[in-house]
Design an enzyme around this catalytic site. Structure first.
Site, mmCIF file in Angstrom:
data_model
loop_
_atom_site.group_PDB
_atom_site.id
_atom_site.type_symbol
_atom_site.label_atom_id
_atom_site.label_comp_id
_atom_site.label_asym_id
_atom_site.label_seq_id
_atom_site.Cartn_x
_atom_site.Cartn_y
_atom_site.Cartn_z
ATOM 1 N N ASP A 114 -6.682 -17.253 37.565
ATOM 2 C CA ASP A 114 -6.174 -16.732 38.838
ATOM 3 C C ASP A 114 -7.063 -17.044 40.043
ATOM 4 O OD1 ASP A 114 -3.684 -15.606 38.193
ATOM 5 O OD2 ASP A 114 -4.673 -13.906 37.224
ATOM 6 N N ASP A 173 3.293 -17.730 36.105
ATOM 7 C CA ASP A 173 2.498 -17.358 37.284
ATOM 8 C C ASP A 173 1.458 -18.427 37.644
ATOM 9 O OD1 ASP A 173 3.329 -15.411 35.400
ATOM 10 O OD2 ASP A 173 2.203 -13.824 36.371
HETATM 11 N N1 GLY Z 1 0.049 -12.675 37.506
HETATM 12 C C1 GLY Z 1 0.353 -11.363 37.269
HETATM 13 C C2 GLY Z 1 1.583 -10.816 37.883
HETATM 14 O O1 GLY Z 1 2.358 -11.413 38.578
HETATM 15 O O2 GLY Z 1 1.770 -9.655 37.620
#
Ligand code: GLY
Length: 394
Positions: A114, A173
């Site tokens: 992330d 994601d």
């Molecule tokens: N990447 C985590 C979410 O969208 O909750």
């Protein structure tokens, strides 16, 4: 008699102007002014909490903070940068700088996929708005850290390290962290970044998407063969359901990949995903998705304002990439989403909602975590979408 007619006319004009729907430019300006008030108050709270960033509210309404290594750490600083961009008020720049600096140590974090969210929303926006060279160095170090998670035999950046026995889980994601790496490609000239982004996008297009252009949340790969091991969910209702935020992360990601590479296949894909979402029979009238398009309790299922905000921002950009009538259609949906989010149904009142901007998002319903709460990323993409729409009006 004449006096009475005049009085009635004035009353009619006043009443009809009260009933007129507000214009979108007024809604945008009001929402940005409100965001500035809320986030000034939030900053006053956060500056007394060294090293922490806001995350959400708990079930009692108390603020939940996060350390810099939580995936959402970059959104509050990023929103402050956007508000500085909008207002040119040095107070927001100082607040953004202070909050951004709290995340710097994550540039060496190789344990998360992330880093795009964490560093590009904070340092990336900061660099764009200030040309602060030290921000550039942090970003380039972070980009190096992120690509250590790339598996060449799979063609993807790994998400979580170990969970549920998955060998190499990749979540949809992850598409959101590629903008950061495309920035690193442009700045460093190192084509490794470009290749990783294109491979990740192509592999994801091939393995994450179903024939109807909805996406699985998690695709796990066999690390030795590079083959797909499992297709499941972590935050959605079911393995085969369409978890809303995952769908809009994918949409946003392919819009960005078309912008950054010019490769037609990414635009074609983004359009197909947009059409899946827009035409879905479970898309509500106000265009703010339920937390999962297949939630069993629709129409009573919780909404996810974050999905609405992310989708609005992506659609505004997508509307500038396609011909009519698709362009107006996408912008129209985004406008409906902004009107909904700016209404009292989703937007808080000054000083309420723990100083967050939007209410009613869902982090992980199956995990019973962050259900029907404010979230910093809903606020971030709401502000981004407001600014993107405003730029079209100016
Ligand atoms: N990447 C985590 C979410 O969208 O909750």
């Amino acid at each position: 008699m004449k006096k009475n007619i005049l009085l009635i006319s004035v009353i009619l004009i006043v009443v009809s102007s009260c009933n007129k729907p507000k214009t979108i430019d007024k809604i945008i300006d009001e929402s940005l002014a409100f965001s500035m008030k809320q986030y000034s108050l939030m900053y006053d709270v956060m500056k007394e909490k060294p090293d922490l960033l806001p995350r959400t509210l708990d079930t009692t309404g108390a603020l939940v903070t996060a350390k810099s290594n939580w995936w959402t750490s970059g959104f509050f600083p990023g929103s402050l940068w956007y508000l500085y961009e909008y207002s040119k008020d040095v107070k927001f720049r100082e607040a953004a700088e202070a909050m951004t600096s709290r995340i710097e140590k994550e540039k060496d974090n190789t344990g998360t996929h992330d880093l795009g969210f964490m560093l590009y929303c904070s340092f990336g926006n900061g660099l764009r708005l200030t040309s602060n060279e030290s921000y550039r160095d942090v970003l380039l170090t972070g980009a190096q850290s992120l690509i250590t998670r790339y598996h060449p035999n799979i063609g993807c950046i790994q998400s979580w390290n170990s969970r549920r026995g998955w060998q190499c889980p990749v979540i949809i994601d992850n598409m959101m962290n590629l903008e950061f790496l495309m920035w690193a490609f442009k700045v460093s000239g190192d084509s490794t970044y470009y290749r990783i982004c294109v491979n990740h996008s192509d592999t994801t297009m091939k393995n994450h998407y179903r024939p109807d252009f909805s996406s699985w949340h998690v695709v796990s790969y066999d690390t030795l063969t590079g083959n797909v091991e499992k297709k499941q969910t972590a935050q959605g209702y079911a393995d085969e359901s369409a978890w809303s935020r995952g769908q809009v992360w994918g949409l946003y990601g392919y819009v960005v990949m078309f912008r950054e590479t010019g490769l037609q296949r990414y635009l074609d894909h983004a359009v197909k995903v947009a059409e899946f979402l827009i035409n879905h029979p479970n898309m509500p009238e106000d265009k703010i998705p339920y937390w999962d398009f297949n939630a069993p309790d629709i129409p009573d299922a919780k909404r996810d304002a974050s999905a609405g905000a992310i989708m609005a921002s992506a659609l505004i950009e997508l509307s500038g990439m396609v011909e009519e009538p698709a362009s107006s259609k996408y912008l129209g949906i985004a406008e409906t989403q902004l009107r909904s989010l700016a209404s009292p149904a989703y937007r808080a009142k000054t000083g309420e909602n723990g100083n967050f901007i939007l209410k009613h998002s869902v982090g992980s319903l199956p995990g019973n975590s962050e259900v029907d709460v404010p979230l910093t990323y809903a606020d971030y993409y709401f502000i981004e979408a407001l600014l993107r729409y405003k730029a079209l009006l100016d």
